[in-house]
Design a protein around this motif. Structure first.
Motif, PDB file in Angstrom:
ATOM      1  N   GLU A   1       0.882  -1.320  -0.019  1.00 44.21           N
ATOM      2  CA  GLU A   1      -0.123  -0.066  -0.240  1.00 44.21           C
ATOM      3  C   GLU A   1       0.629   1.276   0.077  1.00 44.21           C
ATOM      4  OE1 GLU A   1      -2.704   1.658   3.540  1.00 44.21           O
ATOM      5  OE2 GLU A   1      -3.576  -0.152   2.544  1.00 44.21           O
TER       6      GLU A   1
ATOM      7  N   TYR B   1      -6.113   5.110   1.610  1.00 43.10           N
ATOM      8  CA  TYR B   1      -5.885   4.167   0.594  1.00 43.10           C
ATOM      9  C   TYR B   1      -5.974   2.819   1.103  1.00 43.10           C
ATOM     10  CZ  TYR B   1      -4.408   6.166  -3.856  1.00 43.10           C
ATOM     11  OH  TYR B   1      -4.448   6.956  -5.039  1.00 43.10           O
ATOM     12  N   LYS B   2      -6.637   1.697   0.529  1.00 40.60           N
ATOM     13  CA  LYS B   2      -6.521   0.261   0.697  1.00 40.60           C
ATOM     14  C   LYS B   2      -6.159  -0.393  -0.311  1.00 40.60           C
ATOM     15  CE  LYS B   2      -8.222   1.039   4.898  1.00 40.60           C
ATOM     16  NZ  LYS B   2      -7.436   0.800   6.218  1.00 40.60           N
TER      17      LYS B   2
ATOM     18  N   ALA C   1      -5.854  -4.356  -1.914  1.00 40.85           N
ATOM     19  CA  ALA C   1      -6.534  -5.778  -1.701  1.00 40.85           C
ATOM     20  C   ALA C   1      -5.940  -6.581  -3.080  1.00 40.85           C
ATOM     21  CB  ALA C   1      -8.156  -5.499  -2.157  1.00 40.85           C
TER      22      ALA C   1
ATOM     23  N   ASP D   1      -9.192 -10.664   0.293  1.00 37.49           N
ATOM     24  CA  ASP D   1      -8.377  -9.272   0.960  1.00 37.49           C
ATOM     25  C   ASP D   1      -9.426  -8.305   0.823  1.00 37.49           C
ATOM     26  OD1 ASP D   1      -6.468  -8.420   2.362  1.00 37.49           O
ATOM     27  OD2 ASP D   1      -5.330  -7.907   0.582  1.00 37.49           O
ATOM     28  N   LEU D   2     -10.053  -8.128  -0.418  1.00 39.41           N
ATOM     29  CA  LEU D   2     -10.958  -7.137  -0.641  1.00 39.41           C
ATOM     30  C   LEU D   2     -12.022  -6.941   0.627  1.00 39.41           C
ATOM     31  CD1 LEU D   2     -12.184  -4.759  -2.469  1.00 39.41           C
ATOM     32  CD2 LEU D   2     -13.505  -6.691  -3.634  1.00 39.41           C
TER      33      LEU D   2
ATOM     34  N   LYS E   1     -10.562  -5.424   3.587  1.00 39.92           N
ATOM     35  CA  LYS E   1     -10.322  -3.951   3.467  1.00 39.92           C
ATOM     36  C   LYS E   1     -11.541  -3.247   3.699  1.00 39.92           C
ATOM     37  CE  LYS E   1      -5.822  -4.729   2.821  1.00 39.92           C
ATOM     38  NZ  LYS E   1      -4.980  -4.374   3.901  1.00 39.92           N
TER      39      LYS E   1
ATOM     40  N   GLU F   1     -12.202  -2.989   7.145  1.00 45.37           N
ATOM     41  CA  GLU F   1     -11.376  -1.815   7.677  1.00 45.37           C
ATOM     42  C   GLU F   1     -11.807  -0.574   7.510  1.00 45.37           C
ATOM     43  OE1 GLU F   1      -7.321  -2.253   6.107  1.00 45.37           O
ATOM     44  OE2 GLU F   1      -7.223  -4.364   7.077  1.00 45.37           O
ATOM     45  N   LEU F   2     -12.606  -0.189   6.221  1.00 41.30           N
ATOM     46  CA  LEU F   2     -12.847   1.244   6.113  1.00 41.30           C
ATOM     47  C   LEU F   2     -14.324   1.506   6.482  1.00 41.30           C
ATOM     48  CD1 LEU F   2     -12.222   1.240   1.989  1.00 41.30           C
ATOM     49  CD2 LEU F   2     -11.515   2.697   3.589  1.00 41.30           C
TER      50      LEU F   2
ATOM     51  N   ILE G   1      -9.850   1.971  -3.258  1.00 42.75           N
ATOM     52  CA  ILE G   1      -9.486   0.645  -2.974  1.00 42.75           C
ATOM     53  C   ILE G   1      -8.635   0.106  -4.195  1.00 42.75           C
ATOM     54  CG2 ILE G   1     -10.425  -1.412  -2.563  1.00 42.75           C
ATOM     55  CD1 ILE G   1     -12.873  -0.322  -1.570  1.00 42.75           C
TER      56      ILE G   1
ATOM     57  N   CYS H   1      -7.282  -2.687  -6.126  1.00 40.21           N
ATOM     58  CA  CYS H   1      -7.387  -3.968  -6.410  1.00 40.21           C
ATOM     59  C   CYS H   1      -6.452  -4.697  -7.342  1.00 40.21           C
ATOM     60  CB  CYS H   1      -8.747  -4.358  -6.935  1.00 40.21           C
ATOM     61  SG  CYS H   1     -10.142  -3.938  -5.774  1.00 40.21           S
TER      62      CYS H   1
END
Length: 290
Positions: A153, A199-200, A202, A207-208, A211, A214-215, A235, A237
């Protein structure tokens, strides 16, 4: 727009920030049980409640004056009705998971001011659009920086940060949003357009989901205060396993509010690796799995 209106709007922004500060100071003083709720309030709690009341009355008065100066009679009427609705419960607050306090009277007048603020500072609209355009082009920025497939990230937002610095003069990387129980650190803060960027990264479909969770947590911390009113969740990807409308619907069900904008970027991951790697039997097997 006259100088007086600009000065009054800036004063209102300052009062909003001070009101938010009082709410954060009130949070740890809230009763944690029915027994505590029955106890007499402390002197500190009484003082803060009076301070909150003063700021809220000032906000309603100043926003009403601003609306009148801008010749917005319907909005003036709305402000008066809203104040009357909250008159007897002006300083009432709701505790959200011990993470922040929501004050309905504050939320309502702040929303009214946000509508006027857009008219006062129209350049913010175009500037926020520029910011969104840059974020949507994260993939292109990485490719141009020689990073077709990012590994972290940090690698993503470091490259984007260089471009943001060309577009905005006041980019603050790793801005800190202090909260009583946790510090939130969006990747970027741009004060001139009142925007924060998170930012995330994935790497796969599972993993998405993590994330997105988390958001959800972040949206509770990034409340509309401290001078920031637009929050971007980008996000990134690794490949084509997410659809923007599906992700947006996920967030809509969480009632995150209109201040958040979701940006989904596809990185081209597996296809890019295949293009940059000599074909081997093991690679072909991996691609079939993907």
């Amino acid at each position: 727009m006259g100088t007086e209106e600009q000065m009054l709007a800036e004063s209102i922004r300052t009062t909003i920030s001070k009101t938010s500060d009082v709410l954060w100071r009130l949070l740890p003083l809230q009763p944690r049980s029915m027994e505590e709720a029955k106890e007499d309030p402390t002197d500190e709690l009484i003082d803060l409640d009076c301070e909150l009341s003063d700021y809220l009355k000032k906000l309603y008065r100043d926003v009403a004056i601003l609306a009148e100066r801008m010749q917005l009679p319907l909005l003036c009427r709305k402000i008066s009705e809203t104040f009357n609705e909250h008159r007897d419960t002006l300083t009432h607050v709701r505790n959200h998971f011990d993470e922040y306090l929501e004050c309905p009277s504050f939320r309502d007048i702040r929303d009214v001011f946000n509508s006027i603020d857009v008219m006062i500072d129209g350049k913010d609209i175009s500037s926020v659009a520029v910011l969104q355009n840059i974020l949507e082009n994260t993939r292109k920025i990485l490719v141009n920086a020689g990073i077709p497939v990012p590994n972290s990230e940090k690698e993503i937002y470091a490259a984007v940060g260089k471009v943001l610095n060309y577009a905005f003069h006041d980019v603050i990387p790793q801005y800190s949003l202090p909260r009583p129980l946790k510090q939130y650190k969006p990747e970027f803060a741009i004060k001139s357009i009142k925007s924060l960027v998170e930012y995330k990264f994935a790497r796969n479909e599972n993993d998405l989901k993590l994330k997105v969770d988390e958001l959800y947590t972040d949206t509770r911390g990034y409340v509309n205060d401290s001078g920031y009113s637009t929050f971007f969740a980008v996000i990134y990807c690794h490949d084509q396993y997410a659809h923007i409308e599906k992700v947006k619907r996920e967030f809509q069900t969480s009632e995150i509010g209109p201040h958040w904008r979701i940006v989904l970027v596809h990185g081209g991951g597996a296809a890019q690796r295949a293009f940059n790697t000599e074909p081997r039997p093991s690679d072909d097997c991996e691609h079939e799995k993907i």
